[in-house]
Write an enzyme that holds these catalytic residues in place. Structure first.
Site, PDB file in Angstrom:
ATOM      1  CG  ASP A  81      -4.041 -26.510  19.284  1.00  0.00           C
ATOM      2  OD1 ASP A  81      -4.738 -26.699  18.279  1.00  0.00           O
ATOM      3  OD2 ASP A  81      -4.311 -25.655  20.158  1.00  0.00           O
ATOM      4  CG  ASP A  88     -10.796 -23.309  20.163  1.00  0.00           C
ATOM      5  OD1 ASP A  88     -10.474 -24.259  20.904  1.00  0.00           O
ATOM      6  OD2 ASP A  88      -9.981 -22.668  19.484  1.00  0.00           O
TER       7      ASP A  88
END
Ligand code: GLA
Length: 711
Positions: free
Chosen positions: A469, A531
């Protein structure tokens, strides 16, 4: 194929030609990029650009010609491909042809990801500016079986003093007069890569650019220049995809004579690079593609090319395990027992990989601390990562882990030990975003630290998947050009780690889809697309992501309903339907599902295992455009045309509406196909040319998934 015929250089792909011409003065012109021409010798033609322009003198000759790599400040006063201030303090340049060479294989960029392939050929053209004492080498990678040209440039300071480079595009193409539009992909967190289309009138510089530190949620380094009327299946389309994860720009401007100049490369905004004597600067690679048949053709070209000649992981060419990730299921609130309960239930459903997301290390129970402290939190996970991985393996699942290795929390042991490792300027307190700072990967000691820490972690436990990430944008850059230095460091770290652990499946992520670009794909064959996991929001996100990126690279999860990002309620069927043509998984607390839901998950997992091979290797056709209609649909046809997967969603319910016929593509028109669900039989021609009427349930977000098999 690369043909040099007198002063004409002709590159040929499968159905495309790219033609350059060297004038008597040594200037390099760009004569054609488009449909394949068999034979072309410009030396035998009369000058097309001189006529009727009303020039009494030679005042601005280069300004009227299509340039191959336009210089700054000489007689082409349009936007330059490069700009360099020489040792005398001026930036005027004219680089002329010296020689060209043809090399076997794909020659790549230095220290950056790029295409590979022994079957390719590379053209290297050397230009020289004697006054500024510059050498420019232009590279063109060509594959006989693809409709792409991959371009990059190397700029060398041949003088005895420093020169300052402030603009260095990878590719510049001058297209003939026409009525064009630019299609680009822009958005924000949770709305990544929405598709926009903008006309290109004369005089406006239309630029899709990002200078936020990564390729970005805001603008993707992929854009298409198309005929004003082009669509999914019609029209001339020129596409530009940059293999780069830092600040980028794709710019298009129609000049005074109607010629369109398109440039793609590192964003000149915030860029500057000092070249010491004999230093060279290498640009990233820009992969340009042409089709006469709309966007769909372009997509299929990039999909195959990137899987076969960009993505280095062996996982790029293997089926991906069906995963379950605990993030939306538990967020930071988990114990080993809770995780194992999820893993146990997941194993029962046939899921193959359990992924532990954020919150397992340091003292991280929220997003306020511990990035950089990559050691397990034993309060939460008493058996450690190794112990947990073993327990998960015993349940029959692979084990995967989330990390964010480019970051540092001010509240971390790492920051307390090395405050100077964070990206910042000398006199200003750096800005925290999500309570975190960025590690300075322009420094080799910091890169080495990250490489060693992550390598140790991967060696000490049976970790078979990593979600990598990167959760913030870049501020406080200490100098112009820092972003490029950072990006080179990032690539060094990523390539070292992914090469040292070739069996690990790496997934890229950046606060969702903030770094969905070919640079990351070179190392990590799949990327978390957003997301926003809401199935309906994902229709647009995935539809437009697939314009350039293979469906196998688009990570898509089934999450809980109501959805956590936008509160929408959808059925499990719609949620899975939208995710099947992607790197498929679940991200919810499976232990909280009802028995009926759980049984459905079992069926879905079995289904996806059955179709994932041909979805990964097949051809994508987008059927219904969610930007222009109340429907979204796509189809993947297996390479041998024996199977087709169709997904379609009617977004909002409409009383008494008549649904349009859905026409498929890519089938064998002479064959007959059976719908696996209903057993109905149709001719391939009938499915493609007449189409079928889909019945959707009478509710919002009703989706259908149909698999056809050839009989
Ligand atoms: C980012 C990712 C999410 C999740 C969180 C964890 O936002 O995109 O998927 O991993 O970080 O903090």
């Amino acid at each position: 194929m690369i043909i040099k015929n007198g002063n004409t250089i002709h590159l040929q792909g499968r159905d495309i030609s790219y033609i350059m011409h060297i004038t008597d003065e040594g200037d390099l012109l760009n004569l054609h990029f488009g449909r394949k021409l068999e034979d072309f010798d410009y030396s035998s033609m009369t000058d097309e650009w001189r006529e009727g322009l009303g020039f009494a003198t030679n005042a601005f000759p280069l300004d009227v010609y299509p340039q191959e790599y336009p210089a700054y400040g000489y007689t082409d006063l349009r936007e330059p491909a490069y700009r360099i201030t020489n040792k005398y303090g001026d930036s005027v340049s004219r680089a002329r042809f010296v020689k060209c060479e043809i090399h076997e294989g794909a020659m790549g960029t230095a220290d950056m990801p790029c295409l590979f392939g022994k079957e390719a050929r590379t053209l290297e053209i050397t230009l020289q500016d004697d006054i500024s004492e510059l050498e420019i080498r232009l590279y063109y990678v060509v594959f006989d079986e693809y409709n792409i040209i991959a371009r990059h440039a190397v700029i060398v300071n041949k003088s005895d003093a420093d020169a300052e480079l402030t603009c260095a595009y990878s590719a510049s193409v001058d297209l003939p007069m026409g009525d064009y539009k630019m299609v680009h992909f822009a958005g924000t967190w949770g709305r990544e890569r929405e598709m926009f289309s903008t006309p290109l009138p004369q005089g406006l510089n239309v630029e899709a650019e990002n200078a936020r530190g990564g390729s970005g949620h805001q603008v993707n380094p992929f854009a298409m220049i198309a005929d004003a009327g082009a669509d999914e299946t019609h029209g001339n389309v020129y596409a530009f995809s940059l293999i780069y994860s830092g600040n980028h720009s794709t710019a298009a401007k129609v000049d005074q004579f109607g010629i369109l100049r398109v440039r793609q490369g590192i964003n000149p905004r915030g860029f500057s690079w000092t070249l010491k004597p004999n230093d060279s600067f290498c640009t990233p690679q820009s992969v340009i593609c042409f089709s006469q048949n709309g966007y769909g053709d372009i997509s299929r070209e990039y999909h195959k090319l990137y899987v076969n000649h960009l993505m280095r992981s062996k996982w790029a060419r293997k089926d991906r395990p069906v995963l379950i990730n605990n993030w939306e299921g538990t967020y930071f609130d988990f114990t080993e027992e809770k995780l194992l309960n999820i893993a146990r239930k997941a194993a029962e459903a046939g899921i193959e990989l359990f992924v532990l997301d954020d919150g397992w290390f340091g003292s991280r129970n929220d997003d306020k601390s511990s990035l950089g402290d990559w050691f397990v939190n034993k309060n939460k996970l008493p058996s450690g990562i190794d112990g947990l991985a073993k327990k998960v393996n015993t349940l029959g699942l692979k084990f995967g882990l989330w990390i964010e290795p480019e970051m540092i929390s001010p509240n971390s042991d790492l920051y307390r030990a090395h405050p100077g490792w964070a990206v910042k300027t000398a006199r200003r307190e750096p800005v925290e975003i999500r309570n975190q700072l960025i590690l300075d990967l322009s420094r080799s000691d910091v890169c080495d630290y990250v490489i060693n820490t992550i390598s140790k972690m991967l060696s000490e436990a049976n970790i078979e998947y990593i979600k990598w990430d990167m959760n913030r944008q870049m501020t406080d850059m200490p100098y112009e050009g820092f972003n490029h230095a950072y990006t080179l460091g990032l690539y060094k770290v990523m390539s070292t780690i992914t090469q040292s652990f070739p069996n690990v499946l790496f997934e890229g992520c950046s606060a969702g889809g903030g770094r969905f670009d070919p640079g990351i794909l070179a190392y990590m064959p799949q990327i978390w697309a957003s997301d926003n996991s809401d199935a309906v929001a994902r229709l647009k996100i995935q539809y437009s992501t697939s314009m350039c990126y293979p469906v196998s690279s688009i990570s898509a999860h089934v999450t809980a309903s109501p959805n956590h990002q936008c509160g929408r309620i959808t059925t499990l069927e719609t949620r899975a339907g939208a995710a099947y043509a992607g790197a498929f998984g679940y991200e919810l607390d499976i232990t909280k599902m009802t028995d009926t839901e759980f049984e459905e998950v079992k069926r879905q997992v079995e289904f996806v295992k059955n179709i994932r091979s041909f979805i990964r290797t097949g051809d994508l056709y987008r059927l219904q455009n969610p930007y222009e209609s109340n429907y979204c649909g796509w189809e993947v046809v297996s390479e041998d045309k024996s199977r087709a997967f169709v997904f379609t969603c009617k977004i909002l319910a409409v009383a008494q509406s008549k649904n349009p016929w859905l026409k498929l593509f890519g089938l064998d028109e002479k064959a007959r196909y059976r719908s696996v669900e209903t057993g109905e039989i149709y001719g391939g021609d009938m499915l493609m040319y007449r189409g079928i009427r889909i019945n959707y349930d009478m509710r919002d977000f009703a989706a259908r998934v149909i698999v056809f098999e050839k009989i």
